[in-house]
Design an enzyme around this catalytic site. Structure first.
Site, PDB file in Angstrom:
ATOM      1  N   GLU A 166     -45.216 135.886 -72.504  1.00 57.22           N
ATOM      2  CA  GLU A 166     -43.892 135.777 -71.874  1.00 57.22           C
ATOM      3  C   GLU A 166     -43.514 134.306 -71.686  1.00 57.22           C
ATOM      4  OE1 GLU A 166     -44.563 137.860 -68.223  1.00 57.22           O
ATOM      5  OE2 GLU A 166     -44.695 139.820 -69.175  1.00 57.22           O
ATOM      6  N   CYS A 197     -23.746 118.057 -49.729  1.00 54.60           N
ATOM      7  CA  CYS A 197     -24.020 117.548 -48.391  1.00 54.60           C
ATOM      8  C   CYS A 197     -25.392 117.973 -47.895  1.00 54.60           C
ATOM      9  CB  CYS A 197     -22.913 117.997 -47.442  1.00 54.60           C
ATOM     10  SG  CYS A 197     -21.355 117.288 -47.949  1.00 54.60           S
TER      11      CYS A 197
END
Ligand SMILES: Cc1ncc(COP(=O)(O)O)c(C=O)c1O
Length: 423
Positions: free
Chosen positions: A273, A343
């Site tokens: 995988e 922020c």
């Protein structure tokens, strides 16, 4: 090796100047090279050519349909962890018999859909999940192919947030549970035990834990075979690391030799995988300088890309090379932090980098963003997600357009317009 390179002092993706893409598509933008993607797929398959092997690309690493389509066309199957990823794989042309479904919390609707599609296997991670799959297979009148995912309790020696092979993590089943679960499956006509699976983590740079896990899995497969279970594969997951900075990942051939060496004696097919090793170095994030800002102790290069576009530095302290589009800059050299406009103090893309101080509008490429880049992006701070561009030679295509504020606000505006809450 990849296909991002400099010509006459300017950065290209294959034969397309990044400056052209920035102008046409805007920034930030993900840019992928088809040549690198293809080469990585081919090298991977070549390394495992000595043994019947099916690599199933981990869709979570890069789930763009155009990218998936290219990877599937190279003879890969796909590894999925959600209904969304299943639908993506199918939309990209995946063959159901080459799909495996991983994850510790598959929902009933996800399992039901996967049963209808008819996958190669469900990687089962708990007894409760096995019962759920059996029930849903019974309701659907089909036999569910299952692979038991072993947690070998092996330290993959990688970042703890992407280590999955220890008992302290939520993944897989302890070795001791396998015989009873295999018997449980054998006695149930709704289930068929087709294999064993394992995935001990990501960005693994030491081959030893991977080899150890493969031996452990092969040993368990042999034991189950001896007990009369007719397995058809062992799935060794993904996890092979790549070079972001100065890492020395195992060579593909050594990795393949270790895994094939462990699995070949079982006579079973090998499944894998891989995610990062295929796509990681096939993509960059292209960003533009908004401004440069100095504090008494730091120089910040504020880019228009941020942690919502690429979260790996903030989340894993990951290091990505950040290189200018033009090597012809004339600014003084200084040690700078590359940050975004989000922020959060944790919003950074690279810290303490020695670079020529750029001017507003200059372009940079953030390397190694083809895996776990766009697929992990969010809209935090109501920032529309960046587009994705696929380059092939001197041609390119926007394979996912930039989101617009309307994409973000539209559904909420509609909800507001619908009026008050109802019961
Ligand atoms: C079950 C499973 N398989 C495969 C992968 C892909 O790993 P990598 O991108 O490191 O090859 C992951 C990612 O963590 C995973 O959780």
């Amino acid at each position: 090796l990849d296909h991002f390179l400099y010509r006459d002092g300017h950065a290209f993706c294959e034969d397309v100047p990044l400056a052209t893409l920035a102008e046409k598509v805007g920034t930030p933008a993900y840019v992928y090279t088809r040549a690198t993607l293809r080469r990585h797929c081919r090298e991977f398959r070549r390394a495992f050519a000595a043994h019947p092997t099916l690599p199933c690309f981990a869709v979570k690493a890069n789930s763009n349909l155009a990218v998936l389509k290219d990877i599937l066309a190279e003879g890969f199957g796909a590894d999925l962890v959600s209904l969304g990823e299943l639908e993506r794989a199918l939309a990209a042309g995946a063959r159901p018999a080459e799909l495996v479904f991983s994850g510790v919390g598959k929902r009933p609707d996800e399992i039901a859909r996967a049963l209808r599609v008819g996958l190669l296997s469900f990687n089962v991670e708990s007894p409760a999940e096995l019962e759920l799959i059996a029930t849903l297979a019974g309701e659907a009148g089909v036999v569910a192919p299952v692979a038991l995912r072993l947690n070998p309790d092996i330290d993959a020696k990688t970042n703890e947030k992407i280590a999955t092979g220890l008992y302290t993590t939520k993944f897989g089943l302890p070795e001791g549970d396998l015989p009873a679960l295999a018997t449980r499956i054998a006695q149930d006509k709704r289930l068929s035990l087709v294999g064993l699976a394992c995935h001990i983590g990501s960005q693994i740079l030491d081959i030893a834990p991977l080899a150890k896990a493969a031996s452990r899995l092969a040993e368990q497969a042999q034991t189950l075979k001896t007990a009369g279970h007719r397995l058809s594969f062992v799935n060794m997951g993904g996890g092979l690391g790549i070079r972001y900075r100065d890492e020395k990942p195992p060579a593909l051939d050594d990795y393949a030799r270790a895994l094939i060496g462990a699995v070949a004696p079982t006579g079973l097919r090998l499944l894998l995988e891989p995610g990062r090793v295929v796509a990681g170095n096939a993509g960059i994030l292209l960003a533009r300088v908004i401004l440069v800002k100095r504090t008494p102790v730091r120089t910040f290069i504020i880019l228009d890309a941020a942690m919502n576009d690429l979260i790996r530095p903030s989340l894993y302290d990951a290091w990505h090379a950040i290189e200018p589009e033009s090597t012809k800059g004339t600014g003084a050299e200084a040690v700078c932090d590359f940050v975004g406009p989000v922020c959060e103090t944790g919003d950074y893309l690279g810290k303490e980098r020695r670079v020529k101080i750029p001017a507003a509008g200059d372009l940079f490429m953030i390397r190694g963003c083809g895996a776990y880049g766009a697929s992990m992006a969010s809209q935090y701070n109501t920032r529309p997600r960046a587009p994705e561009v696929l380059v092939d030679g001197d041609r390119w295509q926007i394979v996912r357009p930039r989101e617009t504020l309307d994409d973000l606000l539209g559904p909420e505006r509609a909800a507001l317009a619908e009026g008050p809450l109802t019961s």
